[in-house]
Design a protein around this motif. Structure first.
Motif, PDB file in Angstrom:
ATOM      1  N   ALA A  20       0.830  -1.206   0.000  1.00  0.00           N
ATOM      2  CA  ALA A  20       0.000   0.000   0.000  1.00  0.00           C
ATOM      3  C   ALA A  20       0.864   1.255   0.000  1.00  0.00           C
ATOM      4  O   ALA A  20       0.568   2.230  -0.703  1.00  0.00           O
ATOM      5  CB  ALA A  20      -0.928  -0.013   1.218  1.00  0.00           C
ATOM      6  N   THR A  21       1.949   1.241   0.773  1.00  0.00           N
ATOM      7  CA  THR A  21       2.843   2.402   0.819  1.00  0.00           C
ATOM      8  C   THR A  21       3.544   2.594  -0.521  1.00  0.00           C
ATOM      9  O   THR A  21       3.714   3.720  -0.990  1.00  0.00           O
ATOM     10  CB  THR A  21       3.895   2.222   1.935  1.00  0.00           C
ATOM     11  OG1 THR A  21       3.231   2.003   3.178  1.00  0.00           O
ATOM     12  CG2 THR A  21       4.774   3.458   2.053  1.00  0.00           C
ATOM     13  N   ALA A  22       3.935   1.486  -1.159  1.00  0.00           N
ATOM     14  CA  ALA A  22       4.581   1.581  -2.468  1.00  0.00           C
ATOM     15  C   ALA A  22       3.635   2.187  -3.502  1.00  0.00           C
ATOM     16  O   ALA A  22       4.051   3.013  -4.327  1.00  0.00           O
ATOM     17  CB  ALA A  22       5.058   0.203  -2.915  1.00  0.00           C
ATOM     18  N   VAL A  23       2.375   1.785  -3.451  1.00  0.00           N
ATOM     19  CA  VAL A  23       1.381   2.342  -4.378  1.00  0.00           C
ATOM     20  C   VAL A  23       1.208   3.834  -4.135  1.00  0.00           C
ATOM     21  O   VAL A  23       1.158   4.637  -5.078  1.00  0.00           O
ATOM     22  CB  VAL A  23       0.039   1.598  -4.234  1.00  0.00           C
ATOM     23  CG1 VAL A  23      -1.056   2.304  -5.028  1.00  0.00           C
ATOM     24  CG2 VAL A  23       0.175   0.155  -4.699  1.00  0.00           C
ATOM     25  N   ARG A  24       1.109   4.217  -2.872  1.00  0.00           N
ATOM     26  CA  ARG A  24       0.976   5.643  -2.526  1.00  0.00           C
ATOM     27  C   ARG A  24       2.205   6.428  -2.978  1.00  0.00           C
ATOM     28  O   ARG A  24       2.096   7.573  -3.435  1.00  0.00           O
ATOM     29  CB  ARG A  24       0.767   5.803  -1.028  1.00  0.00           C
ATOM     30  CG  ARG A  24      -0.596   5.310  -0.526  1.00  0.00           C
ATOM     31  CD  ARG A  24      -0.655   5.309   0.990  1.00  0.00           C
ATOM     32  NE  ARG A  24      -0.332   6.619   1.530  1.00  0.00           N
ATOM     33  CZ  ARG A  24       0.323   6.823   2.685  1.00  0.00           C
ATOM     34  NH1 ARG A  24       0.737   5.784   3.398  1.00  0.00           N
ATOM     35  NH2 ARG A  24       0.576   8.040   3.103  1.00  0.00           N
ATOM     36  N   LEU A  25       3.365   5.801  -2.867  1.00  0.00           N
ATOM     37  CA  LEU A  25       4.611   6.446  -3.297  1.00  0.00           C
ATOM     38  C   LEU A  25       4.557   6.754  -4.789  1.00  0.00           C
ATOM     39  O   LEU A  25       4.877   7.865  -5.227  1.00  0.00           O
ATOM     40  CB  LEU A  25       5.796   5.541  -2.966  1.00  0.00           C
ATOM     41  CG  LEU A  25       7.217   6.100  -3.160  1.00  0.00           C
ATOM     42  CD1 LEU A  25       8.201   5.349  -2.266  1.00  0.00           C
ATOM     43  CD2 LEU A  25       7.677   6.005  -4.608  1.00  0.00           C
ATOM     44  N   LEU A  26       4.141   5.781  -5.585  1.00  0.00           N
ATOM     45  CA  LEU A  26       4.067   5.980  -7.032  1.00  0.00           C
ATOM     46  C   LEU A  26       3.046   7.056  -7.391  1.00  0.00           C
ATOM     47  O   LEU A  26       3.243   7.830  -8.332  1.00  0.00           O
ATOM     48  CB  LEU A  26       3.718   4.658  -7.726  1.00  0.00           C
ATOM     49  CG  LEU A  26       4.774   3.552  -7.644  1.00  0.00           C
ATOM     50  CD1 LEU A  26       4.228   2.252  -8.222  1.00  0.00           C
ATOM     51  CD2 LEU A  26       6.044   3.966  -8.385  1.00  0.00           C
ATOM     52  N   ALA A  42       8.880  11.012   2.196  1.00  0.00           N
ATOM     53  CA  ALA A  42       8.615  10.548   3.559  1.00  0.00           C
ATOM     54  C   ALA A  42       7.578  11.434   4.243  1.00  0.00           C
ATOM     55  O   ALA A  42       6.674  10.952   4.944  1.00  0.00           O
ATOM     56  CB  ALA A  42       9.908  10.516   4.364  1.00  0.00           C
ATOM     57  N   LYS A  43       7.677  12.741   4.046  1.00  0.00           N
ATOM     58  CA  LYS A  43       6.719  13.668   4.648  1.00  0.00           C
ATOM     59  C   LYS A  43       5.324  13.451   4.070  1.00  0.00           C
ATOM     60  O   LYS A  43       4.323  13.429   4.783  1.00  0.00           O
ATOM     61  CB  LYS A  43       7.168  15.106   4.405  1.00  0.00           C
ATOM     62  CG  LYS A  43       8.402  15.519   5.204  1.00  0.00           C
ATOM     63  CD  LYS A  43       8.794  16.952   4.881  1.00  0.00           C
ATOM     64  CE  LYS A  43      10.058  17.367   5.624  1.00  0.00           C
ATOM     65  NZ  LYS A  43      10.477  18.752   5.281  1.00  0.00           N
ATOM     66  N   ARG A  44       5.249  13.302   2.761  1.00  0.00           N
ATOM     67  CA  ARG A  44       3.944  13.135   2.106  1.00  0.00           C
ATOM     68  C   ARG A  44       3.262  11.842   2.537  1.00  0.00           C
ATOM     69  O   ARG A  44       2.041  11.795   2.703  1.00  0.00           O
ATOM     70  CB  ARG A  44       4.111  13.130   0.587  1.00  0.00           C
ATOM     71  CG  ARG A  44       4.584  14.435   0.010  1.00  0.00           C
ATOM     72  CD  ARG A  44       4.542  14.390  -1.496  1.00  0.00           C
ATOM     73  NE  ARG A  44       5.118  15.587  -2.089  1.00  0.00           N
ATOM     74  CZ  ARG A  44       4.923  15.979  -3.332  1.00  0.00           C
ATOM     75  NH1 ARG A  44       4.155  15.249  -4.129  1.00  0.00           N
ATOM     76  NH2 ARG A  44       5.488  17.060  -3.811  1.00  0.00           N
ATOM     77  N   LEU A  45       4.061  10.791   2.685  1.00  0.00           N
ATOM     78  CA  LEU A  45       3.492   9.487   3.018  1.00  0.00           C
ATOM     79  C   LEU A  45       3.335   9.292   4.523  1.00  0.00           C
ATOM     80  O   LEU A  45       2.645   8.375   4.957  1.00  0.00           O
ATOM     81  CB  LEU A  45       4.363   8.368   2.441  1.00  0.00           C
ATOM     82  CG  LEU A  45       4.569   8.396   0.920  1.00  0.00           C
ATOM     83  CD1 LEU A  45       5.482   7.248   0.493  1.00  0.00           C
ATOM     84  CD2 LEU A  45       3.247   8.305   0.187  1.00  0.00           C
ATOM     85  N   GLY A  46       4.008  10.121   5.300  1.00  0.00           N
ATOM     86  CA  GLY A  46       3.927   9.982   6.749  1.00  0.00           C
ATOM     87  C   GLY A  46       4.638   8.753   7.277  1.00  0.00           C
ATOM     88  O   GLY A  46       4.192   8.131   8.254  1.00  0.00           O
ATOM     89  N   VAL A  47       5.751   8.382   6.643  1.00  0.00           N
ATOM     90  CA  VAL A  47       6.530   7.221   7.070  1.00  0.00           C
ATOM     91  C   VAL A  47       7.992   7.622   7.198  1.00  0.00           C
ATOM     92  O   VAL A  47       8.408   8.701   6.750  1.00  0.00           O
ATOM     93  CB  VAL A  47       6.397   6.041   6.086  1.00  0.00           C
ATOM     94  CG1 VAL A  47       4.961   5.560   6.013  1.00  0.00           C
ATOM     95  CG2 VAL A  47       6.890   6.436   4.696  1.00  0.00           C
TER      96      VAL A  47
END
Length: 267
Positions: A20-26, A42-47
């Motif tokens: 899910a994080t990889a998809v959000r990253l793309l 990292a800021k955008r994804l909150g991780v």
């Protein structure tokens, strides 16, 4: 038997979270921001940055991302372009084929399919059912092994040898007593398809059903799909098959022409 899929509940939660994080990253990339650094991602994804870095390295290895050697920032990779082209090609083939497939269904009144090759399977991307009570059903999105379906054989016959060899190496499981499970027999069958211009499936995928299929080519002459008609053996007799084959081949040729294919004229 269709390939087994692992139930979602049996997949580790951490693995699902990473996907899910990889998809959000793309999805973070856009026309306005084609390159983004690790800290910003990292800021955008909150991780954590370490998590983003690990995912980015994996995506770069698979061609999903590329890294700018000067800035160190990341951008979408060529592999995503290839995937997008595949989706666009399927949509184009389906859109161009529909009116001609409707005409074919009117001529034969049997179920009409449009399928594309996806790995070792075909996937139906368009389907028009016969109006008769006993008919074959194959909903859009349904997958079947390519080696034992007429549409799959019509496509495989015009693929590079390594595609067929890879499929044979993976094993040809029997779906019915008629399924060809021997690699040499499959190769001979595909040679017959090339010579005849169409594939004829006789209860190889489903007991009681026969199918005829012909390849569809794009503007480069590549076989990118196949159209087929299918019905019960009680109606698709040898005589009926002989009568329907020209209609299937002509319709496939007409769809190919709409995709820009121009047959070579022998000198």
């Amino acid at each position: 038997m269709p390939p087994r899929r692992t139930p979602l509940r049996s997949i580790e939660p951490g693995r699902l979270s990473s996907v899910a994080t990889a998809v959000r990253l793309l999805k973070a990339f856009s026309e306005e921001q084609v390159e983004i650094g690790i800290s910003d991602l990292a800021k955008r994804l909150g991780v954590a940055k370490s998590t983003v870095h690990r995912l980015a390295v994996t995506l770069v290895a698979d061609g999903m991302l590329e890294q700018n050697s000067d800035s160190g920032k990341y951008r979408l990779g060529i592999a995503l372009f290839r995937l997008g082209s595949l989706v666009r090609r399927r949509m184009t083939v389906s859109n161009e084929a529909r009116p001609l497939l409707r005409e074919l269904r009117e001529k034969v009144n049997e179920t009409v399919h449009l399928a594309v090759l996806d790995g070792h399977e075909i996937m139906y991307v368009y389907n028009l059912e016969s109006t008769q009570a006993i008919r074959m059903r194959s909903d859009v999105g349904v997958r079947k092994p390519a080696y034992c379906t007429a549409e799959g054989q019509a496509i495989l016959a015009f693929q590079p040898d390594d595609v067929v060899e890879d499929m044979v190496g993976a094993g040809l499981a029997a779906r019915t007593p008629q399924t060809i499970t021997d690699g040499d027999k499959l190769r001979r069958l595909l040679e017959g398809v090339r010579q005849r211009g169409c594939a004829i499936e006789d209860e190889e995928s489903e007991i009681g059903m026969r199918c005829i299929a012909a390849p569809v080519r794009n503007d480069a002459g590549e076989v990118v799909a196949a159209i087929g008609i299918a019905g019960p053996v009680s109606r698709l007799t040898r005589k009926a098959l002989t009568a329907f084959i020209p209609h299937v081949i002509e319709t496939a040729a007409a769809i190919s022409a709409r995709l820009g294919h121009r047959p070579r004229i022998a000198s």
